[in-house]
Design a protein around this motif. Sequence first.
Motif, PDB file in Angstrom:
ATOM      1  N   ASP A  50       0.817  -1.211   0.000  1.00 23.87           N
ATOM      2  CA  ASP A  50       0.000   0.000   0.000  1.00 23.87           C
ATOM      3  C   ASP A  50       0.857   1.270   0.000  1.00 23.87           C
ATOM      4  OD1 ASP A  50      -2.465   1.269  -0.203  1.00 23.87           O
ATOM      5  OD2 ASP A  50      -2.690   1.460   1.973  1.00 23.87           O
ATOM      6  N   VAL A  51       1.929   1.240  -0.786  1.00 18.66           N
ATOM      7  CA  VAL A  51       2.811   2.387  -0.990  1.00 18.66           C
ATOM      8  C   VAL A  51       3.202   2.368  -2.463  1.00 18.66           C
ATOM      9  CG1 VAL A  51       5.053   3.436  -0.441  1.00 18.66           C
ATOM     10  CG2 VAL A  51       3.765   2.253   1.348  1.00 18.66           C
ATOM     11  N   ASP A  52       3.008   3.493  -3.168  1.00 17.08           N
ATOM     12  CA  ASP A  52       3.378   3.529  -4.585  1.00 17.08           C
ATOM     13  C   ASP A  52       4.900   3.607  -4.711  1.00 17.08           C
ATOM     14  OD1 ASP A  52       3.619   3.765  -7.309  1.00 17.08           O
ATOM     15  OD2 ASP A  52       2.616   5.709  -7.448  1.00 17.08           O
ATOM     16  N   LEU A  53       5.476   2.517  -5.194  1.00 26.15           N
ATOM     17  CA  LEU A  53       6.929   2.445  -5.361  1.00 26.15           C
ATOM     18  C   LEU A  53       7.371   2.801  -6.776  1.00 26.15           C
ATOM     19  CD1 LEU A  53       7.440  -0.978  -3.537  1.00 26.15           C
ATOM     20  CD2 LEU A  53       7.880   1.317  -2.616  1.00 26.15           C
ATOM     21  N   THR A  54       6.451   2.839  -7.702  1.00 25.64           N
ATOM     22  CA  THR A  54       6.806   2.877  -9.126  1.00 25.64           C
ATOM     23  C   THR A  54       7.550   4.132  -9.560  1.00 25.64           C
ATOM     24  OG1 THR A  54       4.634   3.762  -9.753  1.00 25.64           O
ATOM     25  CG2 THR A  54       4.892   1.352  -9.728  1.00 25.64           C
ATOM     26  N   GLN A  55       7.359   5.244  -8.875  1.00 24.35           N
ATOM     27  CA  GLN A  55       8.041   6.484  -9.263  1.00 24.35           C
ATOM     28  C   GLN A  55       9.199   6.832  -8.333  1.00 24.35           C
ATOM     29  OE1 GLN A  55       7.202   7.864 -12.232  1.00 24.35           O
ATOM     30  NE2 GLN A  55       5.825   6.097 -12.309  1.00 24.35           N
ATOM     31  N   ARG A  56       9.494   5.967  -7.412  1.00 23.91           N
ATOM     32  CA  ARG A  56      10.568   6.235  -6.448  1.00 23.91           C
ATOM     33  C   ARG A  56      11.901   5.688  -6.958  1.00 23.91           C
ATOM     34  NH1 ARG A  56       8.246   6.918  -0.859  1.00 23.91           N
ATOM     35  NH2 ARG A  56       5.988   6.887  -1.173  1.00 23.91           N
ATOM     36  N   TYR A  62      13.906  -0.301  -2.286  1.00 26.84           N
ATOM     37  CA  TYR A  62      14.513  -1.380  -1.508  1.00 26.84           C
ATOM     38  C   TYR A  62      14.354  -1.135  -0.010  1.00 26.84           C
ATOM     39  CZ  TYR A  62      16.815  -2.465  -5.992  1.00 26.84           C
ATOM     40  OH  TYR A  62      17.088  -2.750  -7.306  1.00 26.84           O
ATOM     41  N   THR A  63      14.558   0.094   0.420  1.00 25.67           N
ATOM     42  CA  THR A  63      14.394   0.425   1.840  1.00 25.67           C
ATOM     43  C   THR A  63      12.967   0.144   2.290  1.00 25.67           C
ATOM     44  OG1 THR A  63      16.131   2.095   1.763  1.00 25.67           O
ATOM     45  CG2 THR A  63      14.498   2.305   3.534  1.00 25.67           C
ATOM     46  N   LEU A  64      11.995   0.540   1.500  1.00 21.80           N
ATOM     47  CA  LEU A  64      10.589   0.370   1.880  1.00 21.80           C
ATOM     48  C   LEU A  64      10.176  -1.099   1.920  1.00 21.80           C
ATOM     49  CD1 LEU A  64       9.131   3.426  -0.003  1.00 21.80           C
ATOM     50  CD2 LEU A  64       9.029   3.031   2.466  1.00 21.80           C
ATOM     51  N   ILE A  65      10.632  -1.892   0.956  1.00 21.84           N
ATOM     52  CA  ILE A  65      10.233  -3.308   1.014  1.00 21.84           C
ATOM     53  C   ILE A  65      10.884  -4.009   2.197  1.00 21.84           C
ATOM     54  CG2 ILE A  65       9.640  -3.489  -1.433  1.00 21.84           C
ATOM     55  CD1 ILE A  65      12.266  -5.125  -1.789  1.00 21.84           C
ATOM     56  N   LYS A  66      12.124  -3.639   2.497  1.00 22.66           N
ATOM     57  CA  LYS A  66      12.775  -4.238   3.670  1.00 22.66           C
ATOM     58  C   LYS A  66      12.021  -3.873   4.944  1.00 22.66           C
ATOM     59  CE  LYS A  66      16.974  -2.750   2.713  1.00 22.66           C
ATOM     60  NZ  LYS A  66      18.437  -2.528   2.831  1.00 22.66           N
ATOM     61  N   GLN A  67      11.505  -2.659   5.029  1.00 19.53           N
ATOM     62  CA  GLN A  67      10.727  -2.245   6.202  1.00 19.53           C
ATOM     63  C   GLN A  67       9.447  -3.071   6.341  1.00 19.53           C
ATOM     64  OE1 GLN A  67      10.163   1.983   5.637  1.00 19.53           O
ATOM     65  NE2 GLN A  67      12.219   2.460   6.359  1.00 19.53           N
ATOM     66  N   HIS A  68       8.974  -3.634   5.240  1.00 22.50           N
ATOM     67  CA  HIS A  68       7.779  -4.480   5.266  1.00 22.50           C
ATOM     68  C   HIS A  68       8.120  -5.976   5.355  1.00 22.50           C
ATOM     69  CE1 HIS A  68       5.801  -0.761   4.015  1.00 22.50           C
ATOM     70  NE2 HIS A  68       4.711  -1.315   4.504  1.00 22.50           N
ATOM     71  N   TRP A 152      -0.631 -12.821  -6.295  1.00 22.96           N
ATOM     72  CA  TRP A 152       0.466 -12.356  -5.448  1.00 22.96           C
ATOM     73  C   TRP A 152      -0.058 -11.862  -4.102  1.00 22.96           C
ATOM     74  CZ3 TRP A 152       5.866 -10.839  -6.527  1.00 22.96           C
ATOM     75  CH2 TRP A 152       6.375 -11.423  -7.694  1.00 22.96           C
ATOM     76  N   LEU A 153      -1.082 -11.020  -4.123  1.00 21.65           N
ATOM     77  CA  LEU A 153      -1.599 -10.452  -2.879  1.00 21.65           C
ATOM     78  C   LEU A 153      -2.218 -11.527  -1.988  1.00 21.65           C
ATOM     79  CD1 LEU A 153      -1.013  -7.821  -4.408  1.00 21.65           C
ATOM     80  CD2 LEU A 153      -3.127  -6.916  -3.490  1.00 21.65           C
ATOM     81  N   THR A 154      -2.943 -12.450  -2.575  1.00 25.74           N
ATOM     82  CA  THR A 154      -3.565 -13.523  -1.799  1.00 25.74           C
ATOM     83  C   THR A 154      -2.517 -14.366  -1.086  1.00 25.74           C
ATOM     84  OG1 THR A 154      -5.449 -13.606  -3.314  1.00 25.74           O
ATOM     85  CG2 THR A 154      -5.060 -15.557  -1.952  1.00 25.74           C
ATOM     86  N   GLU A 155      -1.451 -14.697  -1.784  1.00 26.29           N
ATOM     87  CA  GLU A 155      -0.413 -15.573  -1.224  1.00 26.29           C
ATOM     88  C   GLU A 155       0.519 -14.859  -0.247  1.00 26.29           C
ATOM     89  OE1 GLU A 155      -0.106 -18.767  -1.464  1.00 26.29           O
ATOM     90  OE2 GLU A 155      -1.547 -19.181  -3.055  1.00 26.29           O
ATOM     91  N   LEU A 156       0.810 -13.580  -0.499  1.00 33.01           N
ATOM     92  CA  LEU A 156       1.887 -12.930   0.242  1.00 33.01           C
ATOM     93  C   LEU A 156       1.437 -12.017   1.374  1.00 33.01           C
ATOM     94  CD1 LEU A 156       4.292 -12.042  -2.699  1.00 33.01           C
ATOM     95  CD2 LEU A 156       4.130 -14.155  -1.354  1.00 33.01           C
ATOM     96  N   ALA A 157       0.264 -11.428   1.292  1.00 33.14           N
ATOM     97  CA  ALA A 157      -0.170 -10.458   2.297  1.00 33.14           C
ATOM     98  C   ALA A 157      -0.112 -10.989   3.727  1.00 33.14           C
ATOM     99  CB  ALA A 157      -1.568  -9.939   1.974  1.00 33.14           C
ATOM    100  N   PRO A 158      -0.469 -12.260   3.974  1.00 32.79           N
ATOM    101  CA  PRO A 158      -0.421 -12.741   5.367  1.00 32.79           C
ATOM    102  C   PRO A 158       0.991 -12.773   5.974  1.00 32.79           C
ATOM    103  CG  PRO A 158      -1.773 -14.188   4.010  1.00 32.79           C
ATOM    104  CD  PRO A 158      -1.068 -13.242   3.078  1.00 32.79           C
ATOM    105  N   HIS A 159       2.013 -12.623   5.179  1.00 31.67           N
ATOM    106  CA  HIS A 159       3.393 -12.762   5.677  1.00 31.67           C
ATOM    107  C   HIS A 159       4.120 -11.435   5.818  1.00 31.67           C
ATOM    108  CE1 HIS A 159       2.959 -17.077   5.249  1.00 31.67           C
ATOM    109  NE2 HIS A 159       2.377 -16.809   4.092  1.00 31.67           N
TER     110      HIS A 159
END
Length: 162
Positions: A50-56, A62-68, A152-159
């Motif tokens: 729930d963060v737009d990464l596409t223009q960053r 990489y920092t934001l995904i690691k934080q998640h 992707w969202l169905t499989e990964l969101a719980p983790h």
Amino acid sequence: MQKASFNAVFDPHCRLLILGSLPGDASLTAGHYYAHPRNAFWPIISQLIDVDLTQRPFAERYTLIKQHGIALWDVVQQASRVGSLDTAIQAPQLNSLHTWCTELDQLQIVAFNGQTAAKYGSKLIPGYIKQVVLPSSSPAYTLSFNQKCHTWLTELAPHLKT
């Protein structure tokens, strides 16, 4: 032509590891994961966290995904390949995934970005870690974005870290 994967993007406390096969030519040229403008990876991950990464910038992505709690790497360390298609991978040398995964004590799931990553990597993951094969985010895999994203969202969101 010999091609090599990037270093892993990870935090030692990651819960989710996404493994590709080997970066495509656009990514290798840019020096970053999933840099092809039509690859669905970053739009999907944007929806997942729930963060737009596409223009960053990539460093910020990489920092934001690691934080998640998300880590990225590739199954293939290096291989011969003409072009970007996974079907062209020849003589792959694989990353030491088994050892690396055992060192990530909070890792819950390994998600393979496509069938080729799973073909090469599934036997390298310790048996106590859940594995899932996701539809490839590559533009060469013609499943619709919505179908890819839903899976992707169905499989990964719980983790994810909250």
